[in-house]
Design a protein around this motif. Structure first.
Motif, PDB file in Angstrom:
ATOM      1  N   VAL A  65       5.721  -2.231  -7.323  1.00  0.00           N
ATOM      2  CA  VAL A  65       4.373  -2.306  -7.778  1.00  0.00           C
ATOM      3  C   VAL A  65       3.648  -2.040  -7.107  1.00  0.00           C
ATOM      4  CG1 VAL A  65       4.892  -3.458  -4.938  1.00  0.00           C
ATOM      5  CG2 VAL A  65       3.381  -4.965  -6.571  1.00  0.00           C
ATOM      6  N   GLN A  66       2.371  -1.345  -8.068  1.00  0.00           N
ATOM      7  CA  GLN A  66       1.331  -1.268  -7.836  1.00  0.00           C
ATOM      8  C   GLN A  66      -0.517  -1.907  -7.399  1.00  0.00           C
ATOM      9  OE1 GLN A  66      -0.398   1.817 -11.291  1.00  0.00           O
ATOM     10  NE2 GLN A  66      -2.011   0.679 -10.780  1.00  0.00           N
ATOM     11  N   ILE A  67      -0.523  -1.252  -6.358  1.00  0.00           N
ATOM     12  CA  ILE A  67      -1.552  -2.030  -5.340  1.00  0.00           C
ATOM     13  C   ILE A  67      -3.102  -1.060  -5.417  1.00  0.00           C
ATOM     14  CG2 ILE A  67      -2.463  -3.143  -2.722  1.00  0.00           C
ATOM     15  CD1 ILE A  67       0.002  -3.478  -2.392  1.00  0.00           C
ATOM     16  N   ASN A  68      -3.769  -1.803  -6.020  1.00  0.00           N
ATOM     17  CA  ASN A  68      -5.158  -1.178  -6.430  1.00  0.00           C
ATOM     18  C   ASN A  68      -6.403  -0.863  -5.430  1.00  0.00           C
ATOM     19  OD1 ASN A  68      -4.212  -0.524  -9.512  1.00  0.00           O
ATOM     20  ND2 ASN A  68      -4.984  -2.024 -10.009  1.00  0.00           N
ATOM     21  N   CYS A  69      -6.645  -0.214  -5.098  1.00  0.00           N
ATOM     22  CA  CYS A  69      -7.912   0.011  -4.530  1.00  0.00           C
ATOM     23  C   CYS A  69      -9.080   0.526  -5.055  1.00  0.00           C
ATOM     24  CB  CYS A  69      -7.940   0.719  -3.072  1.00  0.00           C
ATOM     25  SG  CYS A  69      -9.157   1.062  -1.915  1.00  0.00           S
TER      26      CYS A  69
ATOM     27  N   ILE B  56     -14.146   3.059   6.723  1.00  0.00           N
ATOM     28  CA  ILE B  56     -14.658   1.770   6.276  1.00  0.00           C
ATOM     29  C   ILE B  56     -13.182   0.932   5.553  1.00  0.00           C
ATOM     30  CG2 ILE B  56     -16.288   0.344   4.984  1.00  0.00           C
ATOM     31  CD1 ILE B  56     -17.506   2.176   6.637  1.00  0.00           C
ATOM     32  N   TRP B  57     -12.877  -0.102   5.818  1.00  0.00           N
ATOM     33  CA  TRP B  57     -11.416  -0.416   5.421  1.00  0.00           C
ATOM     34  C   TRP B  57     -11.760  -2.047   4.347  1.00  0.00           C
ATOM     35  CZ3 TRP B  57      -6.869   0.627   7.980  1.00  0.00           C
ATOM     36  CH2 TRP B  57      -6.836   2.247   9.210  1.00  0.00           C
TER      37      TRP B  57
ATOM     38  N   ASP C  56       8.890  -4.560   3.584  1.00  0.00           N
ATOM     39  CA  ASP C  56       7.930  -4.095   2.986  1.00  0.00           C
ATOM     40  C   ASP C  56       6.294  -5.808   2.567  1.00  0.00           C
ATOM     41  OD1 ASP C  56       9.642  -2.022   0.158  1.00  0.00           O
ATOM     42  OD2 ASP C  56       9.048  -1.285   2.072  1.00  0.00           O
ATOM     43  N   SER C  57       7.930  -6.034   3.019  1.00  0.00           N
ATOM     44  CA  SER C  57       6.189  -7.511   2.418  1.00  0.00           C
ATOM     45  C   SER C  57       5.711  -7.594   4.068  1.00  0.00           C
ATOM     46  CB  SER C  57       7.150  -8.718   3.167  1.00  0.00           C
ATOM     47  OG  SER C  57       8.070  -9.034   1.710  1.00  0.00           O
ATOM     48  N   ALA C  58       4.271  -6.941   3.719  1.00  0.00           N
ATOM     49  CA  ALA C  58       2.814  -7.072   4.974  1.00  0.00           C
ATOM     50  C   ALA C  58       2.247  -6.717   3.989  1.00  0.00           C
ATOM     51  CB  ALA C  58       3.671  -5.956   5.013  1.00  0.00           C
ATOM     52  N   SER C  59       0.684  -6.750   4.613  1.00  0.00           N
ATOM     53  CA  SER C  59      -0.440  -5.738   4.149  1.00  0.00           C
ATOM     54  C   SER C  59      -0.591  -4.870   4.168  1.00  0.00           C
ATOM     55  CB  SER C  59      -1.459  -6.918   5.045  1.00  0.00           C
ATOM     56  OG  SER C  59      -1.635  -7.973   4.866  1.00  0.00           O
ATOM     57  N   TYR C  60      -1.138  -4.616   3.371  1.00  0.00           N
ATOM     58  CA  TYR C  60      -1.579  -2.702   3.341  1.00  0.00           C
ATOM     59  C   TYR C  60      -2.818  -2.582   2.848  1.00  0.00           C
ATOM     60  CZ  TYR C  60       3.333  -2.596   1.830  1.00  0.00           C
ATOM     61  OH  TYR C  60       4.559  -2.753   2.536  1.00  0.00           O
ATOM     62  N   LEU C  61      -3.172  -1.681   4.208  1.00  0.00           N
ATOM     63  CA  LEU C  61      -5.044  -1.467   3.620  1.00  0.00           C
ATOM     64  C   LEU C  61      -5.286  -0.423   3.186  1.00  0.00           C
ATOM     65  CD1 LEU C  61      -4.959  -2.973   7.852  1.00  0.00           C
ATOM     66  CD2 LEU C  61      -5.272  -4.267   5.734  1.00  0.00           C
ATOM     67  N   CYS C  62      -6.360  -0.585   2.474  1.00  0.00           N
ATOM     68  CA  CYS C  62      -6.999   0.316   1.932  1.00  0.00           C
ATOM     69  C   CYS C  62      -8.244   0.798   2.223  1.00  0.00           C
ATOM     70  CB  CYS C  62      -7.602   0.193   0.968  1.00  0.00           C
ATOM     71  SG  CYS C  62      -8.518   1.609  -0.183  1.00  0.00           S
TER      72      CYS C  62
ATOM     73  N   PHE D 216      -7.155   6.695   2.941  1.00  0.00           N
ATOM     74  CA  PHE D 216      -6.063   6.364   3.636  1.00  0.00           C
ATOM     75  C   PHE D 216      -5.707   5.192   3.512  1.00  0.00           C
ATOM     76  CE2 PHE D 216      -6.082   9.248   7.473  1.00  0.00           C
ATOM     77  CZ  PHE D 216      -7.590  10.102   7.405  1.00  0.00           C
ATOM     78  N   TRP D 217      -3.868   4.539   3.446  1.00  0.00           N
ATOM     79  CA  TRP D 217      -3.382   3.316   2.715  1.00  0.00           C
ATOM     80  C   TRP D 217      -3.032   3.344   4.225  1.00  0.00           C
ATOM     81  CZ3 TRP D 217      -3.676  -0.047  -0.258  1.00  0.00           C
ATOM     82  CH2 TRP D 217      -4.528   0.170  -1.537  1.00  0.00           C
ATOM     83  N   TYR D 218      -2.751   2.294   4.644  1.00  0.00           N
ATOM     84  CA  TYR D 218      -1.518   1.729   6.353  1.00  0.00           C
ATOM     85  C   TYR D 218      -0.983   0.338   6.069  1.00  0.00           C
ATOM     86  CZ  TYR D 218      -4.165   4.506   9.161  1.00  0.00           C
ATOM     87  OH  TYR D 218      -4.923   5.749  10.212  1.00  0.00           O
TER      88      TYR D 218
END
Lengths: 113, 109
Positions: B18-22, B98-99, B82-88, B33-35
């Motif tokens: 999976v690819q998560i864009n920001c 800035i989040w 890996d089920s979680a929230s991904y923060l940029c 940063f990615w958290y």
């Protein structure tokens, strides 16, 4: 190392009450931060500190105060609690420098009713 | 104003990629940063990019294009954990983070 610790984990306040959220880190980090996280929103910086005796406002400082008397401790004070301060509060710390990541405490879930 | 955009929610299958864009618009750029944040827990650091290109770290990779104001987090061989929230988060010209609001990733068996 315990890392970043926060107390309490949960708290319910009545409107107008005050409280202090405690934060301690044992990693000898110079930089410390306080964030709030509301549902569906990004973390918002409340206050930060680059060392003992030095604090500065972040994006949303109104209604809060901080102090930094030691490297380890960075308490956040809420005066005259309001429902808008219902949130999850995270304390974080980091080494100085742009590339260093922030380490977060477990958070305090605060409800103001 | 400053803005960071991420999809609110994504669903993927165990074992897949999976690819998560920001995308970001900030006053200055001093790194991205990615958290990862599991429900009810604190964010934990995943990756840092300051130069264009791909940074690989095990099953996770992060890409940055500063000219496009764009980053993505790539997760391979997805696991249920890996089920979680991904923060940029972007460090701006004032050196503050800035989040984004985060992307909730749901993994299905």
């Amino acid at each position: 190392n315990a890392g970043v610790t926060q107390t309490p984990k949960f708290r319910i306040l009545k409107i107008g009450q005050s409280m202090t959220l405690q934060c301690t880190q044992d990693m000898n980090h110079n930089y410390m931060y306080w964030y709030r996280q509301d549902p569906g929103m990004g973390l918002k910086l409340i206050y930060y500190s680059v060392g003992a005796g030095i604090t500065d406002k972040g994006e949303v400082p109104n209604g809060y105060n901080v102090s930094r008397s030691t490297t380890e401790d960075f308490p956040l004070r809420l005066e005259l609690a309001a429902p808008s301060q219902t949130s999850v509060y995270f304390c974080a710390s980091s080494l100085p420098g742009l590339t260093y990541e922030q380490y977060f405490g477990p958070g305090t879930r605060l409800t103001v009713t | 104003g400053q803005n960071i955009d991420q999809p609110t929610e994504m669903t993927a299958t165990e074992g897949a990629i999976v690819q998560i864009n920001c995308t970001y618009q900030t006053s200055g750029f001093n790194g991205l940063f990615w958290y990862q944040q599991h429900a009810g827990e604190a964010p934990t650091f995943l990756s840092y990019n300051v130069l264009d290109g791909l940074e690989e770290k095990g099953r996770f990779s992060s890409f940055l294009s500063r000219s496009k104001g764009y980053s993505y987090l790539l997760l391979k061989e997805l696991q249920m954990k890996d089920s979680a929230s991904y923060l940029c988060a972007v460090r701006d010209s004032n050196y503050q983070l800035i989040w984004g609001a985060g992307t909730k990733l749901i993994i299905k068996p």
